[in-house]
Design a protein around this motif. Sequence first.
Motif, PDB file in Angstrom:
ATOM      1  N   UNK A  92      39.727 -33.653  26.230  1.00 27.86           N
ATOM      2  CA  UNK A  92      41.058 -34.062  25.783  1.00 27.86           C
ATOM      3  C   UNK A  92      40.907 -34.993  24.585  1.00 27.86           C
ATOM      4  N   UNK A  93      42.016 -35.401  24.007  1.00 29.45           N
ATOM      5  CA  UNK A  93      41.986 -36.221  22.802  1.00 29.45           C
ATOM      6  C   UNK A  93      41.390 -37.601  23.083  1.00 29.45           C
ATOM      7  N   UNK A  94      41.666 -38.162  24.252  1.00 32.27           N
ATOM      8  CA  UNK A  94      41.142 -39.485  24.581  1.00 32.27           C
ATOM      9  C   UNK A  94      39.618 -39.463  24.654  1.00 32.27           C
ATOM     10  N   UNK A  95      39.060 -38.453  25.322  1.00 32.81           N
ATOM     11  CA  UNK A  95      37.600 -38.336  25.405  1.00 32.81           C
ATOM     12  C   UNK A  95      36.994 -38.117  24.024  1.00 32.81           C
ATOM     13  N   UNK A  96      37.660 -37.320  23.201  1.00 36.88           N
ATOM     14  CA  UNK A  96      37.187 -37.075  21.831  1.00 36.88           C
ATOM     15  C   UNK A  96      37.159 -38.375  21.026  1.00 36.88           C
ATOM     16  N   UNK A  97      38.225 -39.138  21.089  1.00 35.31           N
ATOM     17  CA  UNK A  97      38.302 -40.394  20.353  1.00 35.31           C
ATOM     18  C   UNK A  97      37.216 -41.370  20.819  1.00 35.31           C
ATOM     19  N   UNK A  98      37.032 -41.484  22.130  1.00 38.06           N
ATOM     20  CA  UNK A  98      36.016 -42.397  22.657  1.00 38.06           C
ATOM     21  C   UNK A  98      34.621 -42.014  22.162  1.00 38.06           C
ATOM     22  N   UNK A  99      34.327 -40.720  22.133  1.00 34.67           N
ATOM     23  CA  UNK A  99      33.018 -40.273  21.652  1.00 34.67           C
ATOM     24  C   UNK A  99      32.853 -40.545  20.164  1.00 34.67           C
ATOM     25  N   UNK A 100      33.903 -40.314  19.398  1.00 35.40           N
ATOM     26  CA  UNK A 100      33.847 -40.586  17.963  1.00 35.40           C
ATOM     27  C   UNK A 100      33.629 -42.077  17.703  1.00 35.40           C
ATOM     28  N   UNK A 101      34.278 -42.928  18.483  1.00 37.94           N
ATOM     29  CA  UNK A 101      34.090 -44.373  18.329  1.00 37.94           C
ATOM     30  C   UNK A 101      32.646 -44.772  18.626  1.00 37.94           C
ATOM     31  N   UNK A 102      32.064 -44.181  19.651  1.00 39.31           N
ATOM     32  CA  UNK A 102      30.666 -44.463  19.983  1.00 39.31           C
ATOM     33  C   UNK A 102      29.739 -44.090  18.826  1.00 39.31           C
ATOM     34  N   UNK A 103      30.135 -43.073  18.083  1.00 40.33           N
ATOM     35  CA  UNK A 103      29.302 -42.593  16.971  1.00 40.33           C
ATOM     36  C   UNK A 103      29.595 -43.340  15.674  1.00 40.33           C
ATOM     37  N   UNK A 104      30.544 -44.277  15.714  1.00 38.67           N
ATOM     38  CA  UNK A 104      30.812 -45.113  14.552  1.00 38.67           C
ATOM     39  C   UNK A 104      31.933 -44.633  13.661  1.00 38.67           C
ATOM     40  N   UNK A 105      32.913 -43.941  14.219  1.00 37.44           N
ATOM     41  CA  UNK A 105      34.048 -43.474  13.421  1.00 37.44           C
ATOM     42  C   UNK A 105      34.771 -44.665  12.797  1.00 37.44           C
ATOM     43  N   UNK A 106      35.011 -44.596  11.480  1.00 36.47           N
ATOM     44  CA  UNK A 106      35.744 -45.677  10.818  1.00 36.47           C
ATOM     45  C   UNK A 106      37.034 -45.209  10.147  1.00 36.47           C
ATOM     46  N   UNK A 125      41.977 -29.273   8.536  1.00 36.53           N
ATOM     47  CA  UNK A 125      40.736 -29.960   8.871  1.00 36.53           C
ATOM     48  C   UNK A 125      41.005 -31.385   9.330  1.00 36.53           C
ATOM     49  N   UNK A 126      40.333 -31.765  10.417  1.00 37.26           N
ATOM     50  CA  UNK A 126      40.254 -33.158  10.840  1.00 37.26           C
ATOM     51  C   UNK A 126      38.937 -33.691  10.279  1.00 37.26           C
ATOM     52  N   UNK A 127      38.994 -34.495   9.243  1.00 38.78           N
ATOM     53  CA  UNK A 127      37.768 -34.971   8.590  1.00 38.78           C
ATOM     54  C   UNK A 127      37.452 -36.375   9.089  1.00 38.78           C
ATOM     55  N   UNK A 128      36.259 -36.533   9.656  1.00 39.23           N
ATOM     56  CA  UNK A 128      35.853 -37.802  10.261  1.00 39.23           C
ATOM     57  C   UNK A 128      34.810 -38.502   9.389  1.00 39.23           C
ATOM     58  N   UNK A 129      35.067 -39.752   9.071  1.00 37.19           N
ATOM     59  CA  UNK A 129      34.162 -40.564   8.258  1.00 37.19           C
ATOM     60  C   UNK A 129      33.531 -41.643   9.144  1.00 37.19           C
ATOM     61  N   UNK A 130      32.195 -41.673   9.152  1.00 30.70           N
ATOM     62  CA  UNK A 130      31.475 -42.601  10.019  1.00 30.70           C
ATOM     63  C   UNK A 130      30.841 -43.732   9.215  1.00 30.70           C
ATOM     64  N   UNK A 131      30.551 -44.828   9.904  1.00 39.15           N
ATOM     65  CA  UNK A 131      30.035 -46.027   9.255  1.00 39.15           C
ATOM     66  C   UNK A 131      28.687 -45.799   8.573  1.00 39.15           C
ATOM     67  N   UNK A 132      27.908 -44.856   9.072  1.00 37.81           N
ATOM     68  CA  UNK A 132      26.595 -44.574   8.477  1.00 37.81           C
ATOM     69  C   UNK A 132      26.671 -43.611   7.289  1.00 37.81           C
ATOM     70  N   UNK A 133      27.885 -43.290   6.854  1.00 41.00           N
ATOM     71  CA  UNK A 133      28.062 -42.376   5.726  1.00 41.00           C
ATOM     72  C   UNK A 133      28.147 -40.917   6.123  1.00 41.00           C
ATOM     73  N   UNK A 134      27.950 -40.637   7.386  1.00 43.62           N
ATOM     74  CA  UNK A 134      28.013 -39.263   7.881  1.00 43.62           C
ATOM     75  C   UNK A 134      29.459 -38.777   7.857  1.00 43.62           C
ATOM     76  N   UNK A 135      29.674 -37.514   7.471  1.00 43.61           N
ATOM     77  CA  UNK A 135      31.010 -36.916   7.426  1.00 43.61           C
ATOM     78  C   UNK A 135      30.978 -35.566   8.136  1.00 43.61           C
ATOM     79  N   UNK A 136      31.882 -35.369   9.063  1.00 45.85           N
ATOM     80  CA  UNK A 136      32.027 -34.067   9.704  1.00 45.85           C
ATOM     81  C   UNK A 136      33.506 -33.700   9.719  1.00 45.85           C
ATOM     82  N   UNK A 137      33.785 -32.447  10.029  1.00 42.44           N
ATOM     83  CA  UNK A 137      35.183 -32.038  10.170  1.00 42.44           C
ATOM     84  C   UNK A 137      35.336 -31.074  11.341  1.00 42.44           C
TER      85      UNK A 137
END
Length: 255
Positions: free
Chosen positions: A56-70, A95-107
């Motif tokens: 679900x969206x909550x689990x997705x958000x929690x995992x993204x936060x663990x990975x450093x989503x900014x 596209x849902x484009x995710x930007x992480x603190x380490x510079x990693x980008x996924x969508x």
Amino acid sequence: MNGELHQVCKIVASTKKALKENKNIVFEPFKYENVIIFQFIEKKTWLGKKAFKANNVVEWYDECRKRGLEDIKLLTPVNVKSRNLLGFSNAKQKLLVCFYKNGHVTFFTAHWDFQREKQLWNITYTEHPWDNPNPPREKPSFDDNTDDFVKILNEIEGFARIIDCDSFAELFHKAALAATGEFTEETKMTIALPEKNLKLFRAASIADVFGAMSSWNDSPPYMAHEKNLAKQYEDLSMELYRQMTLATLYAVNEW
């Protein structure tokens, strides 16, 4: 507004709000959605490769936060090859484009699958690395296009009346009022946005008349053709779609 696009917009807005407030995400699925699954890229662990799946969206958000989503952005084309396909599922890339603190980008890209036995939709978001050819050096940004959006809405409203499509003319008029804050009637499309952005989002939702039967793609082109106004129909429709999409991108991303 198209239900697929609205869901992506709602996920982006809810995520931005949670990140800004450093809180848990608040997300309420729509009644026509059965499940929303997020399939992450395989990740190396000491046990080997593992692909995380959020149910679900909550689990997705929690995992993204663990990975450093900014930060997160919505990207979608402002032009389409055929507006007639917009009434079908999975017809337009979002596209849902995710930007992480380490510079990693996924969508993430979504696939909608209708479950006839339940009369509900299963939606699966799949993560992809942004490596074609390289991650963006800067986050995409979008300008406030309120003036241009209102201008095309006024123009196409007048055109709709000329071809005897008064019901569409009223929608375009209402959308123009919504963009400037003069029409504030609540809609079923709830979304967490600042007031200024909400005005444009509401206007874009009202102005989204592109679909299948009974849409602006249905009878209006033939009615325009009968009055020798086919080119005007096409030009105005193309610009409306472009400005509507730009308004959505600004409303959801820029705050």
